[in-house]
Motif scaffolding. Structure first.
Motif, PDB file in Angstrom:
ATOM      1  N   ALA A  91      -8.306   7.177  -4.609  1.00  0.00           N
ATOM      2  CA  ALA A  91      -7.683   6.334  -5.620  1.00  0.00           C
ATOM      3  C   ALA A  91      -5.925   6.094  -4.771  1.00  0.00           C
ATOM      4  O   ALA A  91      -5.461   4.873  -5.127  1.00  0.00           O
ATOM      5  N   LEU A  92      -5.331   7.363  -4.298  1.00  0.00           N
ATOM      6  CA  LEU A  92      -4.072   6.713  -4.886  1.00  0.00           C
ATOM      7  C   LEU A  92      -3.994   6.435  -2.842  1.00  0.00           C
ATOM      8  O   LEU A  92      -3.168   4.907  -3.012  1.00  0.00           O
ATOM      9  N   LEU A  93      -4.350   6.696  -2.217  1.00  0.00           N
ATOM     10  CA  LEU A  93      -5.049   5.174  -0.924  1.00  0.00           C
ATOM     11  C   LEU A  93      -5.064   4.031  -1.253  1.00  0.00           C
ATOM     12  O   LEU A  93      -4.862   3.220  -0.475  1.00  0.00           O
ATOM     13  N   SER A  94      -5.722   4.116  -2.031  1.00  0.00           N
ATOM     14  CA  SER A  94      -6.835   2.255  -2.827  1.00  0.00           C
ATOM     15  C   SER A  94      -5.372   1.676  -3.313  1.00  0.00           C
ATOM     16  O   SER A  94      -4.989   0.874  -2.694  1.00  0.00           O
ATOM     17  N   VAL A  95      -3.883   2.371  -3.531  1.00  0.00           N
ATOM     18  CA  VAL A  95      -3.402   1.696  -4.654  1.00  0.00           C
ATOM     19  C   VAL A  95      -2.596   1.640  -3.402  1.00  0.00           C
ATOM     20  O   VAL A  95      -1.963   0.286  -3.207  1.00  0.00           O
ATOM     21  N   PRO A 213     -11.896  -0.481  -4.133  1.00  0.00           N
ATOM     22  CA  PRO A 213     -11.309  -1.735  -3.755  1.00  0.00           C
ATOM     23  C   PRO A 213     -10.887  -2.490  -5.730  1.00  0.00           C
ATOM     24  O   PRO A 213      -9.783  -2.991  -5.526  1.00  0.00           O
ATOM     25  N   ILE A 214     -11.828  -2.383  -6.785  1.00  0.00           N
ATOM     26  CA  ILE A 214     -10.933  -2.772  -7.550  1.00  0.00           C
ATOM     27  C   ILE A 214      -9.382  -2.093  -8.089  1.00  0.00           C
ATOM     28  O   ILE A 214      -8.288  -2.570  -8.813  1.00  0.00           O
ATOM     29  N   ILE A 215      -9.332  -0.552  -7.457  1.00  0.00           N
ATOM     30  CA  ILE A 215      -7.849   0.064  -7.930  1.00  0.00           C
ATOM     31  C   ILE A 215      -6.889  -0.278  -7.011  1.00  0.00           C
ATOM     32  O   ILE A 215      -5.894  -0.839  -6.949  1.00  0.00           O
ATOM     33  N   ALA A 216      -7.234  -1.079  -5.599  1.00  0.00           N
ATOM     34  CA  ALA A 216      -6.921  -1.983  -4.258  1.00  0.00           C
ATOM     35  C   ALA A 216      -5.936  -3.186  -5.250  1.00  0.00           C
ATOM     36  O   ALA A 216      -5.318  -3.586  -5.164  1.00  0.00           O
ATOM     37  N   GLN A 217      -7.435  -3.550  -6.078  1.00  0.00           N
ATOM     38  CA  GLN A 217      -6.922  -5.049  -5.859  1.00  0.00           C
ATOM     39  C   GLN A 217      -5.726  -5.019  -7.109  1.00  0.00           C
ATOM     40  O   GLN A 217      -4.865  -6.045  -7.644  1.00  0.00           O
TER      41      GLN A 217
END
Length: 267
Positions: A91-95, A213-217
Motif C-alpha cells: 500500500a505504501l509503495l503504491s502511494v 492500483p486503486i490506492i495508486a490512482q
C-alpha cells in the motif's frame, strides 16, 4: 451422454485479449450513450461532474455484471475483481508510485497539448464550464476518487484478471494498458494514460490485488486534488520544477521496482 458434454449446460467463455478489447470499447460507448441520454433529458448534464461520474459508475457496473455472467459465472465476484487484501508495504509503495508519477505525467500532458492543441472548441468550452461550475469538494471526489476507482475495477479488476487467466503476464499488461489509454477519446491524453496504465497493471500483477492500483490512482489524484481543496484555482496552469519531476519519477520507479519483491510466482 457424459455430463460434461451436455449441450444445454452453460460454460464460461475465456476472456481473451480480443474479447477484452470489445468490452473496453463497449464501456466507452456505454458511458457516452449514458451521458448523451442524460443531456437530452436534462440540458447541461454533460457538464455536470456528478452526472458524468454517475454515468461512469453505472456503465462500469452494467458491464462488469455482463462480463461476470459470460466469463466468470462460477467464481465469486470478489475474486473476479481481484479484491484481495493488500499488504501494508505494498500500500505504501503504491502511494509512492502514484504520487511520484503525477508531476511527470502532468508535464507530459501539458507538453502534448501545447504541441497538438485540441481543435474542438466545444470540448474545451465544456471542460471549462464543468470545472468552473463544480464545487471543489465535489469535483475532487467525483473526478479524482469515484471515477478512478470505477476505472480500476474494470481495467485492472475484471479485465486484467480475465485476460491474465487466458494469456501471460506480458500480454495482460500490454493489453489492459492499451485499452485503458484508448478509453481517453482525445489522442493528446493517450501517452500519459498509456504510461499510467502500464504502471497500474504492474502493481496489479505484482501485488495480486486490484486494491494496489486503486490506492495508486487515489494518490495520483491527490497530488492535484489536495491543492484544489486548499483553494487553488482549478483552471490555473501548474508547472512543476524539474527537480520535482525527476524526483517524483525516481520515487515512482523505485516503488514499482520494489513492489512485490520477494513475492513467489503464483501467489
Amino acid at each position: 451422454m457424459p455430463e460434461s458434454l451436455r449441450p444445454d449446460e452453460p460454460h464460461d467463455r475465456p476472456l481473451t485479449p480480443l474479447a477484452g478489447a470489445l468490452w473496453a470499447v463497449a464501456l466507452t460507448m456505454l458511458v457516452q450513450c449514458a451521458v448523451a441520454a442524460t443531456e437530452a433529458a436534462r440540458p447541461g448534464a454533460q457538464t455536470d461532474i456528478v452526472n458524468i461520474a454517475a454515468c461512469e459508475v453505472l456503465a462500469t457496473s452494467v458491464l462488469i455484471f455482463a462480463m461476470v455472467r459470460m466469463h466468470a459465472r462460477d467464481v465469486s465476484l470478489r475474486l473476479t475483481l481481484g479484491l484481495r487484501p493488500v499488504a501494508p508495504l505494498h500500500a505504501l509503495l503504491s502511494v509512492a508510485a502514484g504520487a511520484g508519477l503525477y508531476p511527470l505525467m502532468a508535464t507530459v500532458d501539458d507538453w502534448v497539448l501545447r504541441r497538438w492543441p485540441i481543435e474542438d472548441p466545444h470540448a474545451a468550452e465544456r471542460l471549462q464550464k464543468l470545472v468552473s461550475s463544480s464545487p471543489r469538494v465535489v469535483l475532487v471526489i467525483a473526478a479524482l476518487a469515484i471515477m478512478p476507482i470505477a476505472s480500476e475495477l474494470f481495467f485492472r479488476g475484471i479485465l486484467y484478471g480475465g485476460i491474465r487467466a487466458t494469456t501471460n503476464v506480458r500480454a495482460a499488461v500490454i493489453a489492459t494498458a492499451v485499452f485503458y489509454a484508448c478509453a481517453d477519446l482525445e489522442p493528446q491524453q493517450m501517452p500519459a494514460a498509456l504510461v499510467l496504465g502500464f504502471a497500474m497493471a504492474w502493481l496489479r500483477e505484482r501485488t495480486g490485488t486490484v486494491l494496489a492500483p486503486i490506492i495508486a490512482q487515489l494518490a495520483y489524484g491527490a497530488v492535484e486534488g489536495v491543492p484544489l481543496l486548499r483553494g487553488r484555482d482549478p483552471a490555473a496552469d501548474v508547472t512543476y520544477p524539474p527537480k520535482w519531476i525527476a524526483g517524483g519519477a525516481v520515487i515512482a520507479i523505485l516503488a514499482l521496482a520494489a513492489v512485490g519483491a520477494g513475492r513467489k510466482e503464483g501467489e
